[in-house]
Motif scaffolding. Structure first.
Motif, short mmCIF file in Angstrom:
data_model
loop_
_atom_site.label_atom_id
_atom_site.label_comp_id
_atom_site.label_asym_id
_atom_site.label_seq_id
_atom_site.Cartn_x
_atom_site.Cartn_y
_atom_site.Cartn_z
N PHE A 25 39.63 -11.41 -89.66
CA PHE A 25 39.84 -11.89 -88.29
C PHE A 25 38.58 -11.57 -87.51
O PHE A 25 37.93 -10.58 -87.74
N GLY A 26 38.25 -12.39 -86.55
CA GLY A 26 37.06 -12.14 -85.76
C GLY A 26 35.86 -12.87 -86.31
O GLY A 26 35.96 -13.70 -87.21
N LYS A 27 34.70 -12.55 -85.78
CA LYS A 27 33.48 -13.27 -86.14
C LYS A 27 32.36 -12.32 -86.55
O LYS A 27 31.22 -12.49 -86.16
N ARG A 28 32.66 -11.31 -87.35
CA ARG A 28 31.66 -10.35 -87.79
C ARG A 28 31.28 -10.60 -89.25
O ARG A 28 32.12 -10.69 -90.11
N PHE A 29 29.96 -10.67 -89.47
CA PHE A 29 29.39 -10.84 -90.80
C PHE A 29 28.69 -9.53 -91.13
O PHE A 29 27.81 -9.09 -90.39
N THR A 30 29.08 -8.88 -92.23
CA THR A 30 28.53 -7.59 -92.58
C THR A 30 27.63 -7.71 -93.80
O THR A 30 28.00 -8.32 -94.80
N SER A 45 30.37 -18.59 -84.21
CA SER A 45 31.61 -19.19 -84.70
C SER A 45 31.78 -18.82 -86.17
O SER A 45 30.82 -18.48 -86.85
N ARG A 46 33.01 -18.92 -86.67
CA ARG A 46 33.28 -18.58 -88.06
C ARG A 46 32.62 -19.57 -89.03
O ARG A 46 32.43 -19.27 -90.20
N ALA A 47 32.24 -20.74 -88.55
CA ALA A 47 31.58 -21.73 -89.39
C ALA A 47 30.20 -21.25 -89.85
O ALA A 47 29.69 -21.71 -90.87
N ARG A 48 29.58 -20.34 -89.10
CA ARG A 48 28.26 -19.80 -89.47
C ARG A 48 28.33 -18.94 -90.73
O ARG A 48 27.33 -18.76 -91.40
N PHE A 49 29.51 -18.38 -91.05
CA PHE A 49 29.64 -17.50 -92.21
C PHE A 49 29.20 -18.19 -93.50
O PHE A 49 28.48 -17.62 -94.31
N ARG A 100 23.18 5.53 -101.70
CA ARG A 100 23.35 5.48 -100.24
C ARG A 100 23.48 4.02 -99.86
O ARG A 100 22.98 3.13 -100.54
N TRP A 101 24.14 3.78 -98.75
CA TRP A 101 24.30 2.40 -98.31
C TRP A 101 24.09 2.32 -96.81
O TRP A 101 24.32 3.26 -96.07
N TYR A 102 23.62 1.17 -96.38
CA TYR A 102 23.25 0.93 -95.00
C TYR A 102 23.88 -0.38 -94.54
O TYR A 102 23.34 -1.45 -94.77
N PRO A 103 25.05 -0.32 -93.90
CA PRO A 103 25.70 -1.56 -93.44
C PRO A 103 25.24 -1.94 -92.04
O PRO A 103 24.86 -1.09 -91.24
N ILE A 104 25.27 -3.23 -91.77
CA ILE A 104 24.99 -3.72 -90.43
C ILE A 104 25.87 -4.95 -90.20
O ILE A 104 26.08 -5.74 -91.11
N GLU A 105 26.40 -5.06 -88.99
CA GLU A 105 27.29 -6.16 -88.65
C GLU A 105 26.60 -7.07 -87.64
O GLU A 105 26.01 -6.62 -86.67
N ILE A 106 26.74 -8.37 -87.89
CA ILE A 106 26.22 -9.39 -86.99
C ILE A 106 27.41 -10.18 -86.48
O ILE A 106 28.26 -10.62 -87.26
#
Length: 173
Positions: free
Chosen positions: A127-132, A151-155, A141-147
């Motif tokens: 749900f929502g519009k976050r791309f991780t 719109s959900r069509a950009r995914f 180690r891991w480095y996550p970032i959310e954009i």
């Protein structure tokens, strides 16, 4: 699974103390290690503002050597040869190209070259519009970032673009 912070072993006598053992704010890839002899409240010395003045030459300050001006476009052109993934919102930015993956959040940035990367994971929110995008390193180690997408069509577009970059530059062993 929790991320391992580091070992509990102390350095041997005479061994330099670097990284998180010396500076708790040290994050590999994001900040450089502090030097042991440098005081935290000491102000860093500023380099000479003008290279012409530092060398003592009388060349004008706005004169750029011809070799330097020719190298810049070639670096930009080489980055444009293959696929490039770019995504950004008001706070975060991700760029993946020939040089590697660069993550930015507010004023902080980190860069990973392709040999420093063990895996790159993409995930979309249910749900929502976050791309991780999560960059995993060989030292677990891991480095996550959310954009946040407009719109959900950009995914689908971002996922296809990231796959093209990974297929072109990332070599799994």
């Amino acid at each position: 699974m929790e991320q391992r912070i580091g070992s509990n072993s102390q350095p041997l006598k005479g061994e330099p103390v670097t990284g998180a053992g010396f500076d708790p704010a040290f994050i590999p890839g994001l900040t450089g290690p502090a030097t042991q002899g440098e005081a935290e409240d000491a102000e860093p010395t500023a380099p000479a503002a003008d290279p012409a003045e530092a060398e003592g030459s009388s060349a004008p300050a706005d004169a750029v050597p011809e070799a330097e001006s020719e190298e810049e476009p070639s670096q930009e052109e080489s980055a444009e040869d293959g696929p490039v993934f770019e995504a950004a919102d008001r706070r975060a930015r991700i760029v993946a190209d020939r040089r590697g993956v660069r993550l930015g959040l507010d004023a902080e940035e980190c860069e990973f070259s392709w040999p420093e990367i063990a895996a790159v994971e993409t995930e979309t929110a249910r749900f929502g519009k976050r791309f991780t995008v999560t960059v995993h390193t060989p030292d677990r180690r891991w480095y996550p970032i959310e954009i946040e997408a407009d719109s959900r069509a950009r995914f689908a577009e971002w996922d296809a673009s990231m796959d093209a970059v990974l297929d072109a530059y990332f070599e799994s062993e």
